[in-house]
Design a protein around this motif. Structure first.
Motif, PDB file in Angstrom:
ATOM      1  N   UNK A  81      -1.535   1.180   5.662  1.00 49.18           N
ATOM      2  CA  UNK A  81      -0.673   0.669   6.734  1.00 49.18           C
ATOM      3  C   UNK A  81       0.271  -0.383   6.148  1.00 49.18           C
ATOM      4  N   UNK A  82       1.577  -0.229   6.318  1.00 48.77           N
ATOM      5  CA  UNK A  82       2.512  -1.208   5.753  1.00 48.77           C
ATOM      6  C   UNK A  82       2.264  -2.624   6.272  1.00 48.77           C
ATOM      7  N   UNK A  83       2.651  -3.615   5.461  1.00 51.49           N
ATOM      8  CA  UNK A  83       2.448  -5.020   5.859  1.00 51.49           C
ATOM      9  C   UNK A  83       3.246  -5.376   7.103  1.00 51.49           C
ATOM     10  N   UNK A 106       0.847  -1.190   0.000  1.00 55.78           N
ATOM     11  CA  UNK A 106       0.000   0.000   0.000  1.00 55.78           C
ATOM     12  C   UNK A 106       0.879   1.235   0.000  1.00 55.78           C
ATOM     13  N   UNK A 107       0.334   2.333  -0.458  1.00 55.69           N
ATOM     14  CA  UNK A 107       1.029   3.616  -0.388  1.00 55.69           C
ATOM     15  C   UNK A 107       0.484   4.392   0.798  1.00 55.69           C
ATOM     16  N   UNK A 108       1.288   4.566   1.837  1.00 51.29           N
ATOM     17  CA  UNK A 108       0.849   5.431   2.924  1.00 51.29           C
ATOM     18  C   UNK A 108       1.143   6.869   2.511  1.00 51.29           C
ATOM     19  N   UNK A 109       0.125   7.711   2.428  1.00 56.12           N
ATOM     20  CA  UNK A 109       0.376   9.102   2.018  1.00 56.12           C
ATOM     21  C   UNK A 109       1.425   9.754   2.920  1.00 56.12           C
ATOM     22  N   UNK A 110       2.347  10.461   2.304  1.00 56.41           N
ATOM     23  CA  UNK A 110       3.458  11.027   3.064  1.00 56.41           C
ATOM     24  C   UNK A 110       2.998  11.976   4.161  1.00 56.41           C
ATOM     25  N   UNK A 111       1.914  12.679   3.923  1.00 56.75           N
ATOM     26  CA  UNK A 111       1.412  13.597   4.942  1.00 56.75           C
ATOM     27  C   UNK A 111       0.962  12.830   6.189  1.00 56.75           C
ATOM     28  N   UNK A 112       0.499  11.613   6.005  1.00 58.21           N
ATOM     29  CA  UNK A 112       0.098  10.771   7.135  1.00 58.21           C
ATOM     30  C   UNK A 112       1.312  10.086   7.741  1.00 58.21           C
ATOM     31  N   UNK A 113       2.229   9.632   6.896  1.00 61.58           N
ATOM     32  CA  UNK A 113       3.451   8.993   7.388  1.00 61.58           C
ATOM     33  C   UNK A 113       4.197   9.915   8.347  1.00 61.58           C
ATOM     34  N   UNK A 149      -2.587  -5.082  -6.035  1.00 60.15           N
ATOM     35  CA  UNK A 149      -2.889  -4.034  -5.050  1.00 60.15           C
ATOM     36  C   UNK A 149      -2.644  -2.660  -5.663  1.00 60.15           C
ATOM     37  N   UNK A 150      -2.757  -1.616  -4.839  1.00 59.37           N
ATOM     38  CA  UNK A 150      -2.675  -0.254  -5.372  1.00 59.37           C
ATOM     39  C   UNK A 150      -1.283   0.122  -5.863  1.00 59.37           C
ATOM     40  N   UNK A 151      -0.259  -0.641  -5.464  1.00 57.09           N
ATOM     41  CA  UNK A 151       1.093  -0.321  -5.920  1.00 57.09           C
ATOM     42  C   UNK A 151       1.432  -0.981  -7.248  1.00 57.09           C
ATOM     43  N   UNK A 154      -4.638   5.772  11.254  1.00 57.14           N
ATOM     44  CA  UNK A 154      -3.969   5.894   9.950  1.00 57.14           C
ATOM     45  C   UNK A 154      -4.919   5.465   8.828  1.00 57.14           C
ATOM     46  N   UNK A 155      -5.623   4.358   9.028  1.00 61.46           N
ATOM     47  CA  UNK A 155      -6.558   3.882   8.003  1.00 61.46           C
ATOM     48  C   UNK A 155      -7.700   4.869   7.798  1.00 61.46           C
TER      49      UNK A 155
END
Length: 976
Positions: free
Chosen positions: A282-284, A100-107, A432-434, A351-352
């Motif tokens: 959320x990363x695996x 998944x791509x966690x948006x950088x603003x959230x990361x 998946x989205x990536x 985060x989700x």
């Protein structure tokens, strides 16, 4: 040039982590020792900890056979060398785990932000409004996508959520049949955990095809996967109809991303919907932590496991958030609890939720459509050249490749891709989205062999998805497609630019109290420093982006780190074997008791089902015992808070033939080292029982005493307490267990990714083999950087801080329990009951008033009603402790004013606390105390003042008017 070894040693010491982790410097420590009339930390430990359990006293050995502490630079460099041994392949394994791509603003602003990850569980809602709002967003997101009427604020993982669903069906179903039917296309790790949970609940688990096998069993519930683990879209509606004929309930494990396109489980008639929100940003993380979701129909709202965030009002009548229906918390219901879950995955749920807020419904639908389109292109390319695979799908294809399985699988590995092996002749691929168009081309070449000359664009042009009828051109039939709108609330439709999102995140963060503001002195919860150096590796791709079922030769660094952490924890505890699988303290309790039960069954003692539990125990203890089919017998405590040894002897003798175990916390939940702990353990062993020692208070033992050496057979360890994993506003956590050698064969294993050892055949207790593996580097670095001396020093200073605080408060409050030489352990309990009796001021009033002084409250009414339990930890300096003590003394003076009639009992700063900015500008101030007394009670408190954003919240109103969804926008408007 000769090397000056002394100079090098001094240089290394100057960079030592221990001095950064421990709050009081040497001078402050000495000043506190002087207050206690002691000369050294050694004197303190000698006076406080029973000689019979101290490691040095019992065996003459060095307390900890652990290497000296490394500097932050050294430790991170070494961990980086381990991370580099991991191989991050493109994962197409699926099974509930996706890139998944966690948006950088959230990361940057949530996952890596101590303002979010160091906050505690929102037991004090007035200073938790930010994360409560976000968790309410999470619930709204889940209810919208699942079509259910109520959702909780997250559970631990999808597999354990399914086990909770089984238990809920068992309690609530009108059918009294004994069988829980699990569809054979449910994720295998979920089936594993369900079987483990069912074993001691008297439930029979039948696994089969629900379309053909459901009528063969007398069932009370059904578990489905939608879409199935092999990609097929389950016909939920027809199975629900069959189940209802048997008065059975239906639980559906599902995928939030798929539900952007698929009809919701609620619309299809399901009673429960659950799953993992991992793919929402959320990363695996090699298995976790991830927020499971759990939703149900309205009729089940008071039976749901876990926490539910609700809407109430504050003292001014403004809407405010709180944890709803808190009477279901397990420390209240004990062995009658419906679950032992007492935590959640709050940080990951947030985060989700933020991922959904940032993308909004249109953005999420675009992601889902793109995933499905790429899957369809892959399906078209494969079937065109004769590869058989499922024609119904969202993102997962199962390929029948026969004898080519191994060759294709190995070609994928050579190309840096992980596919899923299924049986001996099939392969699974999850998109998946990536995933990119180039990835699809690569997959086609891997599967079909190079040179097939398939053009992705040509295939794409042949597909007319999402335009009118898509029958035969997509993996989703028209009758499966979602038609109702989702995520319509304004919150999901207004923060799509990074500027807006950044400000929204910051606005919520500013509403909450965390360790960035000051001490969180919660007894039993050990809110110590979560060092930045410990947190940094959590975001490293080599730890974050690995599937939990990746081939073991790709996770050599992970394996080395986990093995070294297990060895260190075994050394610290004195146990022979550690299991890292339980992903919360409650799961650790459950896994430890399960090991005892399975050991006794294997030795022909299955009849042993009595669990002795002291009356002071944490409520999860009896709840966990009930989950493994034990009957709880309560053992009394004496007037000093210790286990009543005579009562223990009587009850152990009375239940000798059936005694399974004793659950005991050490130091005790009352905050003292019990002198008779060895005797207590001996009594239980003499009657054939085992000793389970709750590790919640391990922060008072590390480097000083080892549970595995002074009588315990098994303990869980709260890594989110003693070993520095942050609490995340209510989760994540990790609760690995340590056992003596005779219990090692009964530790949890895993059907998908077996764990090496002699515990073959044991079931899983969590979805992933090593629980929430991606946060293990935190505890690993904590141990590596503190080293032998730093770990021991941390425990000693934790005990020093607690005793210093108890001594300073004792002149103003009654310290309820003390141990030998009038000392406490790492926490103390002050008794508010005499104050309440004298003037009506309660422990809650004091807890809320502390917010006006800039502090989070201590633990309230646990383990004794009407008290406050305080734990400063080793990370707080003398200055911060003195600041807290000053606040408590000032509050005691305010209590005296109420007691003496200067302030009325119904209108004073305590019963009205906390005070907000609204009070500061109130034009109708009629209270008998000034605004300044309300909001700036201590001199100098204007500097860096923390402002609660809600006045006292009305719990009764919230329970009577249960709302667990986002209020309409009108509710946020200012009242006249």
């Amino acid at each position: 040039m000769a090397v000056d070894k002394q100079a090098l040693r001094i240089l290394e010491q100057s960079n030592a982590f221990t001095g950064r982790h421990i709050g009081p410097d040497q001078a402050q420590q000495q000043a506190m020792l002087s207050e206690l009339k002691l000369n050294s930390l050694s004197d303190l430990i000698e006076q406080t900890v029973p000689k019979a359990i101290r490691s040095l006293a019992t065996s003459g050995e060095s307390p900890l056979a652990i290497a000296p502490g490394k500097t932050e630079v050294q430790a991170l460099k070494y961990l980086r060398s381990l991370a580099d041994q991991n191989k991050v392949n493109k994962s197409y394994i699926g099974m509930g785990y996706y890139n998944t791509h966690i948006p950088n603003v959230i990361l940057r602003n949530v996952l890596e932000n101590p303002g979010w990850y160091t906050a505690y569980t929102p037991y004090q809602p007035e200073i938790s409004q930010g994360r409560l709002e976000s968790l309410l967003n999470f619930q709204q997101m889940v209810m919208d996508l699942t079509g259910m009427e109520v959702a909780n604020a997250s559970l631990l993982d999808e597999a354990t959520a399914a086990a909770e669903a089984m238990a809920l069906c068992y309690r609530s179903s009108r059918s009294k049949n004994p069988v829980f039917f699990v569809a054979d296309d449910v994720h295998p790790q979920t089936i594993d955990v369900i079987k483990t949970r069912a074993e001691h609940m008297g439930i029979q688990v039948a696994v089969g095809n629900p379309n053909t096998d459901l009528e063969k069993h007398d069932i009370f519930g059904v578990q489905l996967q939608y879409p199935g683990t092999y990609g097929q879209i389950t016909d939920v509606a027809s199975i629900v109809a069959k189940a209802k004929e048997q008065k059975a309930m239906v639980s559906v494990a599902t995928d939030l991303m798929a539900l952007m396109l698929l009809k919701s489980p609620g619309e299809l008639g399901a009673d429960i919907a659950l799953g993992s929100s991992q793919r929402f940003g959320v990363p695996m993380g090699f298995g976790g932590p991830h927020a499971a979701f759990f939703a149900a129909s309205e009729k089940l709202k008071r039976s749901l496991p876990g926490r539910i965030i609700g809407v109430s009002i504050d003292r001014r009548g403004n809407p405010a958030y709180r944890m709803a229906m808190q009477t279901r918390e397990q420390h209240i219901r004990r062995e009658k609890a419906t679950s032992n879950i007492c935590t959640a995955q709050a940080l990951l749920a947030n985060i989700s939720a933020f991922y959904a807020v940032y993308h909004g419904p249109e953005g999420l639908k675009t992601i889902a459509e793109r995933i499905h389109r790429l899957t369809t292109i892959l399906h078209k390319g494969l079937t065109t050249l004769g590869v058989q695979c499922n024609n119904s799908y969202f993102d997962t294809l199962t390929l029948k490749v026969g004898s080519q399985q191994e060759a294709i699988y190995n070609r994928a590995l050579e190309a840096g891709c992980n596919l899923r092996r299924i049986g001996f002749d099939q392969l699974g691929i999850s998109i998946d989205e990536t995933t990119t168009a180039e990835d699809i081309t690569q997959l086609l070449n891997i599967i079909l062999g190079q040179g097939q000359d398939l053009d992705i664009q040509t295939i794409d042009n042949q597909i007319t998805l999402f335009e009118g009828k898509s029958e035969g051109k997509s993996g989703l039939k028209d009758e499966h497609r979602r038609t109702d709108p989702v995520l319509t609330h304004p919150t999901f439709n207004r923060y799509h630019s990074e500027t807006d999102m950044l400000r929204y995140l910051k606005r919520l963060e500013n509403k909450d109290y965390s360790l960035t503001h000051g001490m969180i002195p919660l007894g039993s919860c050990t809110m110590k420093l979560n060092a930045t150096a410990e947190m940094i590796p959590v975001s490293w791709p080599e730890f974050a982006n690995i599937h939990p079922f990746a081939p073991r030769d790709q996770v050599k660094g992970y394996t080395t780190m986990i093995n070294e952490l297990e060895t260190a924890l075994a050394t610290i505890t004195g146990y022979d074997k550690i299991s890292m699988q339980p992903n919360s303290g409650a799961q650790g309790e459950y896994a430890g008791l399960l090991a005892i039960r399975n050991y006794q069954e294997a030795n022909g003692q299955a009849h042993r089902n009595i669990c002795l539990i002291p009356s002071s125990a944490h409520g999860t203890n009896p709840a966990s015992a009930a989950m493994v089919g034990m009957k709880v017998v309560v053992v009394d405590c004496d007037e000093n808070g210790n286990v009543d040894v005579e009562d223990l002897k009587t009850k152990a003798e009375q239940h000798s033939d059936n005694l399974s175990c004793l659950m005991v916390t050490y130091p005790s939940t009352h905050g003292v080292y019990e002198e008779e702990i060895r005797t207590i353990c001996d009594i239980v062993h003499q009657h054939g029982g085992q000793v389970y020692m709750d590790g919640a208070n391990m922060n008072a033992l590390v480097g000083i005493a080892k549970p595995g050496k002074f009588g315990s057979d098994v303990s869980h360890l709260n890594l989110h307490k003693t070993f520095a994993i942050p609490h995340g506003g209510g989760g994540p956590g990790m609760g690995p267990i340590g056992v003596r050698s005779h219990l090692a064969p009964y530790l949890p294993n895993h059907c998908v990714s077996p764990i090496a050892g002699d515990n073959e055949g044991m079931g899983a207790v969590s979805a992933a083999p090593f629980g929430s593996a991606s946060i293990l580097p935190i505890s690993y670095l904590y141990i590596v950087m503190l080293g032998q001396q730093g770990l021991q020093k941390s425990s000693e200073v934790a005990i020093l801080n607690a005793n210093y605080m108890a001594e300073k408060l004792a002149a103003h409050y009654d310290v309820l329990y003390r141990g030998r030489n009038n000392k406490v352990a790492h926490e103390c309990i002050i008794d508010i009951r005499p104050i309440k009796e004298a003037c009506g001021v309660t422990e809650e009033d004091i807890a809320k008033r502390l917010m006006d002084y800039g502090f989070h409250a201590p633990t309230m009414s646990f383990p004794v009603a009407g008290t406050l339990m305080i734990e400063p930890t080793e990370s707080e300096s003398k200055d911060e402790i003195d600041r807290f003590v000053s606040a408590m003394i000032a509050i005691r003076k305010e209590v005296r004013k109420v007691q003496e009639g200067q302030w009325p009992t119904e209108d004073n700063p305590l019963c009205n606390a906390p005070h907000t900015m609204a009070d500061l500008v109130d034009s109708d101030w009629s209270h008998p105390y000034s605004r300044e007394e309300a909001v700036f009670p201590l001199k100098g408190s204007m500097n860096g003042k923390y402002w609660p954003t809600a006045n006292r919240i009305d719990n009764v109103y919230g329970d009577r008017n249960f709302i667990c969804s986002c209020p309409s926008i009108e509710n946020y408007q200012e009242k006249d």
